[in-house]
Motif scaffolding. Structure first.
Motif, mmCIF file in Angstrom:
data_model
loop_
_atom_site.group_PDB
_atom_site.id
_atom_site.type_symbol
_atom_site.label_atom_id
_atom_site.label_comp_id
_atom_site.label_asym_id
_atom_site.label_seq_id
_atom_site.Cartn_x
_atom_site.Cartn_y
_atom_site.Cartn_z
ATOM 1 N N ARG A 92 -7.452 2.093 0.559
ATOM 2 C CA ARG A 92 -6.020 1.971 0.254
ATOM 3 C C ARG A 92 -5.779 2.096 -1.240
ATOM 4 N NH1 ARG A 92 -5.913 -2.700 4.090
ATOM 5 N NH2 ARG A 92 -5.181 -1.799 6.033
ATOM 6 N N GLY A 142 -2.896 4.959 2.446
ATOM 7 C CA GLY A 142 -4.044 4.322 3.085
ATOM 8 C C GLY A 142 -4.647 5.217 4.142
ATOM 9 N N SER A 160 0.855 -1.186 0.000
ATOM 10 C CA SER A 160 0.000 0.000 0.000
ATOM 11 C C SER A 160 0.888 1.232 0.000
ATOM 12 C CB SER A 160 -0.889 -0.006 1.242
ATOM 13 O OG SER A 160 -1.591 1.202 1.360
ATOM 14 N N GLY A 176 -2.344 1.515 -4.095
ATOM 15 C CA GLY A 176 -1.010 0.950 -4.207
ATOM 16 C C GLY A 176 -0.737 0.475 -5.615
#
Length: 73
Positions: A41, A18, A15, A43
């Motif tokens: 989150r 977040g 991530s 990523g």
């Protein structure tokens, strides 16, 4: 509760950004086992999308994650 809901943990690189907010105490029906949060989150694996989830983390898992994240570079 913190006014800044950003997560400190980056989940070992999974991530990059977040945000988490724990449910209020009255909604924590399993408080003796762990805590429930609503989490968003982003990523690299999500390819520009945002993951929104409800997450339960046991007290043991939280302690282990905090300990391992403290060792991360």
């Amino acid at each position: 509760m913190s006014l800044d809901p950003r997560e400190k943990s980056r989940l070992f690189g999974a991530s990059s950004l977040g945000f988490a907010r724990q449910l209020d105490d009255g909604a924590q029906d399993m408080r003796e086992m762990g805590l429930i949060s609503v989490v968003a989150r982003q990523g690299p694996a999500l390819a520009g999308r945002t993951l929104l989830t409800c997450e339960f983390v046991s007290h043991e898992d939280r302690k282990a994650l905090d300990s391992q994240e403290g060792d991360a570079p």
